[in-house]
Scaffold this motif. Structure first.
Motif, PDB file in Angstrom:
ATOM      1  N   ARG A   1       0.811  -1.230   0.000  1.00  0.00           N
ATOM      2  CA  ARG A   1       0.000   0.000   0.000  1.00  0.00           C
ATOM      3  C   ARG A   1       0.842   1.277   0.000  1.00  0.00           C
ATOM      4  O   ARG A   1       0.587   2.214   0.764  1.00  0.00           O
ATOM      5  CB  ARG A   1      -0.964   0.019   1.198  1.00  0.00           C
ATOM      6  CG  ARG A   1      -1.977  -1.094   1.106  1.00  0.00           C
ATOM      7  CD  ARG A   1      -3.199  -0.846   1.927  1.00  0.00           C
ATOM      8  NE  ARG A   1      -3.941  -2.092   2.064  1.00  0.00           N
ATOM      9  CZ  ARG A   1      -4.951  -2.262   2.907  1.00  0.00           C
ATOM     10  NH1 ARG A   1      -5.336  -1.286   3.689  1.00  0.00           N
ATOM     11  NH2 ARG A   1      -5.566  -3.418   2.965  1.00  0.00           N
ATOM     12  N   LEU A   2       1.802   1.315  -0.889  1.00  0.00           N
ATOM     13  CA  LEU A   2       2.568   2.558  -1.065  1.00  0.00           C
ATOM     14  C   LEU A   2       1.828   3.440  -2.062  1.00  0.00           C
ATOM     15  O   LEU A   2       1.025   2.949  -2.854  1.00  0.00           O
ATOM     16  CB  LEU A   2       3.965   2.239  -1.591  1.00  0.00           C
ATOM     17  CG  LEU A   2       4.821   1.344  -0.687  1.00  0.00           C
ATOM     18  CD1 LEU A   2       6.125   0.978  -1.387  1.00  0.00           C
ATOM     19  CD2 LEU A   2       5.108   2.031   0.639  1.00  0.00           C
ATOM     20  N   LEU A   3       2.091   4.738  -2.015  1.00  0.00           N
ATOM     21  CA  LEU A   3       1.470   5.656  -2.981  1.00  0.00           C
ATOM     22  C   LEU A   3       2.306   5.634  -4.251  1.00  0.00           C
ATOM     23  O   LEU A   3       3.475   6.030  -4.248  1.00  0.00           O
ATOM     24  CB  LEU A   3       1.392   7.066  -2.396  1.00  0.00           C
ATOM     25  CG  LEU A   3       0.510   7.168  -1.156  1.00  0.00           C
ATOM     26  CD1 LEU A   3       0.658   8.526  -0.497  1.00  0.00           C
ATOM     27  CD2 LEU A   3      -0.946   6.903  -1.511  1.00  0.00           C
ATOM     28  N   LYS A   4       1.681   5.182  -5.332  1.00  0.00           N
ATOM     29  CA  LYS A   4       2.437   4.927  -6.565  1.00  0.00           C
ATOM     30  C   LYS A   4       2.918   6.204  -7.239  1.00  0.00           C
ATOM     31  O   LYS A   4       3.871   6.186  -8.014  1.00  0.00           O
ATOM     32  CB  LYS A   4       1.574   4.119  -7.539  1.00  0.00           C
ATOM     33  CG  LYS A   4       1.298   2.718  -7.026  1.00  0.00           C
ATOM     34  CD  LYS A   4       0.218   2.032  -7.836  1.00  0.00           C
ATOM     35  CE  LYS A   4      -0.206   0.732  -7.175  1.00  0.00           C
ATOM     36  NZ  LYS A   4      -0.976   0.965  -5.897  1.00  0.00           N
ATOM     37  N   ASP A   5       2.242   7.311  -6.967  1.00  0.00           N
ATOM     38  CA  ASP A   5       2.622   8.561  -7.636  1.00  0.00           C
ATOM     39  C   ASP A   5       3.685   9.337  -6.849  1.00  0.00           C
ATOM     40  O   ASP A   5       3.992  10.469  -7.188  1.00  0.00           O
ATOM     41  CB  ASP A   5       1.383   9.434  -7.856  1.00  0.00           C
ATOM     42  CG  ASP A   5       0.706   9.803  -6.536  1.00  0.00           C
ATOM     43  OD1 ASP A   5       0.949   9.108  -5.531  1.00  0.00           O
ATOM     44  OD2 ASP A   5      -0.047  10.787  -6.511  1.00  0.00           O
ATOM     45  N   ARG A   6       4.214   8.733  -5.793  1.00  0.00           N
ATOM     46  CA  ARG A   6       5.232   9.420  -5.003  1.00  0.00           C
ATOM     47  C   ARG A   6       6.464   8.545  -4.823  1.00  0.00           C
ATOM     48  O   ARG A   6       6.342   7.315  -4.745  1.00  0.00           O
ATOM     49  CB  ARG A   6       4.669   9.781  -3.628  1.00  0.00           C
ATOM     50  CG  ARG A   6       4.011  11.160  -3.648  1.00  0.00           C
ATOM     51  CD  ARG A   6       3.133  11.341  -2.467  1.00  0.00           C
ATOM     52  NE  ARG A   6       1.749  11.382  -2.924  1.00  0.00           N
ATOM     53  CZ  ARG A   6       0.772  11.946  -2.233  1.00  0.00           C
ATOM     54  NH1 ARG A   6       1.019  12.489  -1.056  1.00  0.00           N
ATOM     55  NH2 ARG A   6      -0.451  11.972  -2.703  1.00  0.00           N
TER      56      ARG A   6
END
Lengths: 228, 302
Positions: free
Chosen positions: A89-94
């Motif tokens: 659940r990492l933020l893909k756009d960061r």
């Protein structure tokens, strides 16, 4: 640190997902919670994070009685528990740096502290050089390390890992386990929910086994209890 | 709340708008249309009201006396009139003055036509009071009062001007109210939808924020910023357009209808926009707050 007294959770219709559980976890412990899918592990995690309310029983975490907790205080409870998931659940756009900084941002940490703390966490999980990478450029094991760094950056006394090795190969799984053990040695209470038999057997830690919503065994230095 | 949090919320709010350009634009457009119409109606109505008020000052009632009325009686009539609450001004017009004005009005440049009446004022005995009221709605009561005074022969007044203007203003008011309410509702609906799309896009991020222990306010602030910004931009655009239009229209009307300038006086740009600008910004921002609150209540529970 964590106390469950006669906790049950029954969904709208049907048999209880968690049935009359009594559990005590001390500060600084390393605990595996194991069981097959449908055993009630996910429900248990949701109860600890107060995403769900128990139908019966009492849950106390870090001195806070969840049943009496006002809705406004829930964020404060969650700041005490760092969470790691199977799917990272990492933020893909960061990038890696921003993913970890995000965890501090949302609890309103001053930017000055964030600039100091994020590199320190990245060194701890061994990803100091990859701070500019985006999640898709990292291996599964590396992504899970970022997730662990994110879960720990706010210094929670408890780390809750839900199937942290579920998407990893044995080598990476082992590395992640070593990292969690290291974190535990520094004083954090670590709870790992898993059904990875090899890992559980190798670590020789406390193992709580759940079956159909009931605790069937709780061993100090246990292994995975096989069906039979 | 910390300063860094304010900046963070502002930045995220703008990112939301940027990511969701089409819907944001539609929302801005609707709010702009709503506030444009509102401003337009306001400008027209306040001017109309202003005209009515000016008319009230100039629409006069003329009171003629009985032929045998004595100077004392005429004096007494004047005193009685001055005691009325709605009384504005009073002026005594002598027969000579009346004749002079009549000549000016009807013979204009051909004063020689009036020479025949030179020593025989046809308006002798036509001395009168010219009265203006400070409240035209009291005109009927005033006229009845004066007609019953002793020595009054006739009261001339016009009851149509004020009524027509008032009626017209009321009608415009109702129509504009209805249109504005509909547009307000559409504006709130569109903003709330725009915000909902933003929340849907950020669903995963919001879930993580909640697990990390972000407070409700922290999660909501960027969406609130998004709503307010859309509302404010939606308010500023029509204000700018209205300002330019209003300035030109005033100049145009005063140039084209030079003759009515004495009758119709319009409000200055400053007078109209001193009310219009803050009102538009409050309504625009308000639509933004309400629109985003509705969505957040539905979709952003911890």
């Amino acid at each position: 640190m964590i106390d469950l007294e006669n906790v049950s959770k029954t969904y709208a219709a049907g048999t209880p997902a968690v049935n009359n559980i009594n559990l005590h976890i001390d500060k600084g412990e390393f605990v595996f919670i194991v069981g097959d899918s449908g055993a009630g592990k996910s429900t248990l995690i949701k109860l600890l994070l107060k995403e769900l309310e128990p139908t019966e029983g009492k849950i106390v975490i870090n001195g806070k009685n969840l049943g009496r907790m006002r809705r406004k205080k829930i964020p404060m409870l969650r700041r005490d528990i760092g969470v790691v998931f199977q799917d990272f659940r990492l933020l893909k756009d960061r990038n890696v740096y921003d993913n970890i900084a995000f965890a501090q941002r949302v609890v309103e940490t001053p930017t000055k502290v964030i600039r100091r703390k994020v590199p320190a966490m990245l060194s701890m999980v061994g990803l100091a050089e990859k701070y500019k990478s985006f999640p898709k450029e990292l291996s599964g094991g590396e992504q899970q390390r970022v997730a662990i760094a994110r879960a720990l950056v706010n210094n929670p006394p408890i780390l809750l890992a839900d199937e942290p090795t579920g998407n990893l190969d044995p080598n990476n799984s082992w590395e992640i386990m070593k990292l969690l053990e290291e974190i535990n040695k520094r004083g954090t209470t670590v709870i790992v929910v898993t059904h990875n038999k090899e890992v559980v057997d190798a670590m020789q830690k406390r193992v709580i086994t759940i079956k159909k919503g009931v605790i069937v065994s709780d061993e100090r230095k246990g292994g995975y209890i096989y069906e039979g | 709340m910390k300063v860094s949090t304010i900046f963070y919320s502002l930045k995220q709010g703008f990112i939301n708008i940027k990511r969701n350009k089409l819907f944001s634009l539609a929302s801005v457009g609707t709010i702009a249309a709503c506030i444009f119409l509102m401003g337009l109606f306001y400008a027209v109505l306040t001017n109309l009201q202003h005209i009515v008020e000016t008319a009230e000052e100039t629409v006069s009632i003329v009171i003629f006396f009985d032929e045998e009325a004595t100077d004392e009686q005429i004096e007494a009539i004047g005193e009685n009139i001055k005691k009325r609450a709605e009384f504005g001004t009073i002026e005594y017009i002598s027969p000579e003055q009346a004749w002079e004005e009549y000549k000016q009005e009807y013979f204009g440049d051909n004063q020689e036509l009036a020479e025949g009446f030179k020593d025989d004022n046809p308006l002798a005995n036509s001395d009168s009071y010219r009265v203006t009221l400070n409240d035209l709605s009291m005109q009927d009561a005033f006229v009845t009062f004066v007609e019953n005074l002793e020595g009054v022969r006739k009261v001339n007044y016009s009851d149509s001007t004020a009524d027509t203007l008032n009626e017209f203003g009321r009608m415009i008011g109702y129509i504009s109210m209805a249109i504005i309410i509909i547009l307000l509702a559409v504006g709130i609906f569109l903003i709330s939808n725009t915000i909902m799309i933003g929340i849907t896009v950020r669903k995963e991020e919001i879930g993580i924020m909640k697990l990390m222990g972000a407070k409700d306010f922290f999660i909501r602030a960027p969406f609130m910023v998004e709503g307010i910004m859309i509302g404010l931009v939606g308010a500023l655009i029509p204000i700018l357009i209205l300002y330019i239009i209003y300035k030109r229209v005033i100049v145009f009307i005063l140039e084209q209808f030079n003759s009515i300038e004495s009758v119709v006086s319009l409000l200055s740009t400053g007078e109209v926009f001193a009310v219009l600008i803050p009102a538009a910004l409050i309504i625009g921002g308000g639509i933004g707050v309400i629109g985003s609150m509705i969505t957040m209540r539905k979709h952003l529970k911890v």
